[in-house]
Write a protein that holds these residues in place. Structure first.
Motif, PDB file in Angstrom:
ATOM      1  N   THR A 124       0.807  -1.225   0.000  1.00 19.26           N
ATOM      2  CA  THR A 124       0.000   0.000   0.000  1.00 19.26           C
ATOM      3  C   THR A 124       0.841   1.276   0.000  1.00 19.26           C
ATOM      4  O   THR A 124       0.292   2.371   0.081  1.00 19.26           O
ATOM      5  CB  THR A 124      -0.928   0.012   1.221  1.00 19.26           C
ATOM      6  OG1 THR A 124      -0.116   0.013   2.405  1.00 19.26           O
ATOM      7  CG2 THR A 124      -1.857  -1.189   1.223  1.00 19.26           C
ATOM      8  N   GLY A 125       2.154   1.140  -0.059  1.00 17.30           N
ATOM      9  CA  GLY A 125       3.030   2.305  -0.107  1.00 17.30           C
ATOM     10  C   GLY A 125       3.401   2.892   1.240  1.00 17.30           C
ATOM     11  O   GLY A 125       3.944   3.989   1.312  1.00 17.30           O
ATOM     12  N   PHE A 126       3.156   2.159   2.311  1.00 19.93           N
ATOM     13  CA  PHE A 126       3.415   2.659   3.661  1.00 19.93           C
ATOM     14  C   PHE A 126       4.847   3.163   3.802  1.00 19.93           C
ATOM     15  O   PHE A 126       5.073   4.305   4.219  1.00 19.93           O
ATOM     16  CB  PHE A 126       3.117   1.557   4.685  1.00 19.93           C
ATOM     17  CG  PHE A 126       3.250   1.985   6.116  1.00 19.93           C
ATOM     18  CD1 PHE A 126       2.235   2.697   6.735  1.00 19.93           C
ATOM     19  CD2 PHE A 126       4.374   1.665   6.858  1.00 19.93           C
ATOM     20  CE1 PHE A 126       2.347   3.090   8.069  1.00 19.93           C
ATOM     21  CE2 PHE A 126       4.496   2.049   8.180  1.00 19.93           C
ATOM     22  CZ  PHE A 126       3.483   2.761   8.789  1.00 19.93           C
ATOM     23  N   PHE A 127       5.831   2.334   3.456  1.00 18.18           N
ATOM     24  CA  PHE A 127       7.229   2.756   3.554  1.00 18.18           C
ATOM     25  C   PHE A 127       7.694   3.487   2.296  1.00 18.18           C
ATOM     26  O   PHE A 127       8.628   4.289   2.365  1.00 18.18           O
ATOM     27  CB  PHE A 127       8.134   1.556   3.859  1.00 18.18           C
ATOM     28  CG  PHE A 127       7.982   1.044   5.270  1.00 18.18           C
ATOM     29  CD1 PHE A 127       8.529   1.740   6.342  1.00 18.18           C
ATOM     30  CD2 PHE A 127       7.283  -0.124   5.534  1.00 18.18           C
ATOM     31  CE1 PHE A 127       8.389   1.284   7.644  1.00 18.18           C
ATOM     32  CE2 PHE A 127       7.147  -0.592   6.836  1.00 18.18           C
ATOM     33  CZ  PHE A 127       7.691   0.115   7.894  1.00 18.18           C
ATOM     34  N   THR A 128       7.058   3.246   1.170  1.00 14.89           N
ATOM     35  CA  THR A 128       7.384   3.967  -0.062  1.00 14.89           C
ATOM     36  C   THR A 128       7.225   5.467   0.172  1.00 14.89           C
ATOM     37  O   THR A 128       8.082   6.262  -0.229  1.00 14.89           O
ATOM     38  CB  THR A 128       6.448   3.527  -1.210  1.00 14.89           C
ATOM     39  OG1 THR A 128       6.355   2.108  -1.245  1.00 14.89           O
ATOM     40  CG2 THR A 128       6.934   4.031  -2.544  1.00 14.89           C
ATOM     41  N   ASP A 129       6.125   5.830   0.824  1.00 18.55           N
ATOM     42  CA  ASP A 129       5.861   7.240   1.115  1.00 18.55           C
ATOM     43  C   ASP A 129       6.937   7.865   2.000  1.00 18.55           C
ATOM     44  O   ASP A 129       7.194   9.064   1.909  1.00 18.55           O
ATOM     45  CB  ASP A 129       4.503   7.401   1.802  1.00 18.55           C
ATOM     46  CG  ASP A 129       3.337   7.255   0.849  1.00 18.55           C
ATOM     47  OD1 ASP A 129       3.535   7.265  -0.383  1.00 18.55           O
ATOM     48  OD2 ASP A 129       2.197   7.144   1.343  1.00 18.55           O
ATOM     49  N   ASP A 130       7.566   7.056   2.848  1.00 20.74           N
ATOM     50  CA  ASP A 130       8.607   7.581   3.737  1.00 20.74           C
ATOM     51  C   ASP A 130       9.901   7.898   2.999  1.00 20.74           C
ATOM     52  O   ASP A 130      10.648   8.795   3.389  1.00 20.74           O
ATOM     53  CB  ASP A 130       8.909   6.573   4.852  1.00 20.74           C
ATOM     54  CG  ASP A 130       7.788   6.480   5.870  1.00 20.74           C
ATOM     55  OD1 ASP A 130       7.003   7.445   6.006  1.00 20.74           O
ATOM     56  OD2 ASP A 130       7.699   5.434   6.543  1.00 20.74           O
ATOM     57  N   VAL A 131      10.188   7.143   1.945  1.00 19.54           N
ATOM     58  CA  VAL A 131      11.446   7.313   1.214  1.00 19.54           C
ATOM     59  C   VAL A 131      11.293   8.275   0.033  1.00 19.54           C
ATOM     60  O   VAL A 131      12.224   9.017  -0.298  1.00 19.54           O
ATOM     61  CB  VAL A 131      11.978   5.928   0.750  1.00 19.54           C
ATOM     62  CG1 VAL A 131      13.233   6.075  -0.101  1.00 19.54           C
ATOM     63  CG2 VAL A 131      12.269   5.037   1.959  1.00 19.54           C
ATOM     64  N   ALA A 132      10.130   8.296  -0.592  1.00 22.11           N
ATOM     65  CA  ALA A 132       9.918   9.081  -1.815  1.00 22.11           C
ATOM     66  C   ALA A 132      10.356  10.544  -1.724  1.00 22.11           C
ATOM     67  O   ALA A 132      10.949  11.060  -2.683  1.00 22.11           O
ATOM     68  CB  ALA A 132       8.459   8.979  -2.257  1.00 22.11           C
ATOM     69  N   PRO A 133      10.130  11.251  -0.606  1.00 17.76           N
ATOM     70  CA  PRO A 133      10.541  12.664  -0.570  1.00 17.76           C
ATOM     71  C   PRO A 133      12.055  12.876  -0.641  1.00 17.76           C
ATOM     72  O   PRO A 133      12.511  13.997  -0.863  1.00 17.76           O
ATOM     73  CB  PRO A 133      10.013  13.153   0.786  1.00 17.76           C
ATOM     74  CG  PRO A 133       8.951  12.200   1.170  1.00 17.76           C
ATOM     75  CD  PRO A 133       9.359  10.885   0.587  1.00 17.76           C
ATOM     76  N   TYR A 134      12.822  11.820  -0.480  1.00 20.66           N
ATOM     77  CA  TYR A 134      14.281  11.957  -0.403  1.00 20.66           C
ATOM     78  C   TYR A 134      15.003  11.471  -1.658  1.00 20.66           C
ATOM     79  O   TYR A 134      16.230  11.439  -1.685  1.00 20.66           O
ATOM     80  CB  TYR A 134      14.800  11.187   0.817  1.00 20.66           C
ATOM     81  CG  TYR A 134      14.222  11.753   2.088  1.00 20.66           C
ATOM     82  CD1 TYR A 134      14.780  12.880   2.682  1.00 20.66           C
ATOM     83  CD2 TYR A 134      13.084  11.201   2.668  1.00 20.66           C
ATOM     84  CE1 TYR A 134      14.232  13.427   3.825  1.00 20.66           C
ATOM     85  CE2 TYR A 134      12.532  11.732   3.818  1.00 20.66           C
ATOM     86  CZ  TYR A 134      13.106  12.850   4.386  1.00 20.66           C
ATOM     87  OH  TYR A 134      12.549  13.396   5.516  1.00 20.66           O
ATOM     88  N   VAL A 135      14.241  11.076  -2.701  1.00 16.83           N
ATOM     89  CA  VAL A 135      14.848  10.557  -3.920  1.00 16.83           C
ATOM     90  C   VAL A 135      14.202  11.200  -5.138  1.00 16.83           C
ATOM     91  O   VAL A 135      13.129  11.782  -5.057  1.00 16.83           O
ATOM     92  CB  VAL A 135      14.729   9.014  -4.001  1.00 16.83           C
ATOM     93  CG1 VAL A 135      15.411   8.356  -2.799  1.00 16.83           C
ATOM     94  CG2 VAL A 135      13.285   8.555  -4.127  1.00 16.83           C
ATOM     95  N   GLU A 136      14.869  11.065  -6.276  1.00 17.31           N
ATOM     96  CA  GLU A 136      14.307  11.608  -7.519  1.00 17.31           C
ATOM     97  C   GLU A 136      13.198  10.710  -8.058  1.00 17.31           C
ATOM     98  O   GLU A 136      12.119  11.180  -8.399  1.00 17.31           O
ATOM     99  CB  GLU A 136      15.408  11.752  -8.569  1.00 17.31           C
ATOM    100  CG  GLU A 136      14.909  12.379  -9.851  1.00 17.31           C
ATOM    101  CD  GLU A 136      16.031  12.680 -10.812  1.00 17.31           C
ATOM    102  OE1 GLU A 136      15.826  12.468 -12.015  1.00 17.31           O
ATOM    103  OE2 GLU A 136      17.110  13.123 -10.368  1.00 17.31           O
ATOM    104  N   THR A 137      13.489   9.408  -8.151  1.00 14.62           N
ATOM    105  CA  THR A 137      12.519   8.451  -8.681  1.00 14.62           C
ATOM    106  C   THR A 137      12.347   7.313  -7.692  1.00 14.62           C
ATOM    107  O   THR A 137      13.332   6.723  -7.237  1.00 14.62           O
ATOM    108  CB  THR A 137      12.982   7.879 -10.034  1.00 14.62           C
ATOM    109  OG1 THR A 137      13.204   8.959 -10.940  1.00 14.62           O
ATOM    110  CG2 THR A 137      11.951   6.917 -10.613  1.00 14.62           C
ATOM    111  N   MET A 138      11.106   7.019  -7.380  1.00 16.57           N
ATOM    112  CA  MET A 138      10.773   5.949  -6.425  1.00 16.57           C
ATOM    113  C   MET A 138       9.876   4.949  -7.148  1.00 16.57           C
ATOM    114  O   MET A 138       8.802   5.321  -7.622  1.00 16.57           O
ATOM    115  CB  MET A 138      10.026   6.566  -5.235  1.00 16.57           C
ATOM    116  CG  MET A 138       9.646   5.615  -4.150  1.00 16.57           C
ATOM    117  SD  MET A 138      11.040   5.285  -3.083  1.00 16.57           S
ATOM    118  CE  MET A 138      11.010   3.521  -3.166  1.00 16.57           C
TER     119      MET A 138
END
Length: 186
Positions: free
Chosen positions: A47-61
């Motif tokens: 559901t993107g629980f941890f994806t959302d935590d990392v996405a703000p710190y990278v260009e492409t997630m």
């Protein structure tokens, strides 16, 4: 080992903030050490629980999951603009060689841990790139997560990553989980 997928009817449980007791946002970011220009994949993103935590710190997630229904659930809840959805098995990723700066999996290693999947990670992660794995340990009590006979111990993951062309730089077994950070060898 029981290679299964998470029941989509229980997907809402994956957004429970109590999951941070097993790996916090801060710990994951510290282990991953993402750069603003990085390309990173969440393996078994659900559901993107941890994806959302990392996405703000990278260009492409990349949110990678074998179940399109998980992507649908994630889309309905809203995903950051830099998240691209990939429906694929870890053993057959649609990325070019050396395409990823890093990848991570949280509580999904037991669902994909095969020689083929680890070889595929070695193909798509750049030399020097990190793979961070946090998963249920076989030595845990089994009060949360899958049954203990469907889990791996840290030593299993270390041996598998080393055999696939990675060097393990950090490993620890905790009460119910283990963490393993590996870098792809040149």
């Amino acid at each position: 080992m029981g290679f299964h997928t998470f029941d989509i009817d229980s997907a809402a449980k994956l957004d429970d903030p109590s999951r941070y007791r097993f790996v916090s946002r801060e710990e994951l970011l510290s282990l991953l050490d993402p750069r603003p220009d990085a390309v990173v994949a969440d393996l078994g993103s659900g559901t993107g629980f941890f994806t959302d935590d990392v996405a703000p710190y990278v260009e492409t997630m990349y949110a990678v999951d074998v179940q399109e229904a998980m992507h649908d659930f994630y889309r309905e809840n809203g995903a950051p603009e830099n998240v691209a959805f990939v429906t694929a098995d870890i053993a057959s990723l649609p990325f070019d060689d050396d395409a990823l700066d890093a990848a991570f999996s949280t509580m999904t290693y037991h669902e994909f841990a095969t020689d083929e999947a680890l070889a595929e990670l070695a193909r798509v992660v750049k030399p020097g790139g990190r793979v961070v794995t946090v998963d249920w340990t076989a030595t845990g009590e089994g009060h949360a997560g899958p049954p203990t006979d469907e889990r791996f111990a840290l030593g299993d993951a270390v041996a598998d990553f080393e055999a696939a062309g990675f060097t393990v730089t950090h490993g620890a077994t905790r009460h119910e989980t283990f963490v393993c950070t590996a870098r792809r060898r040149d």
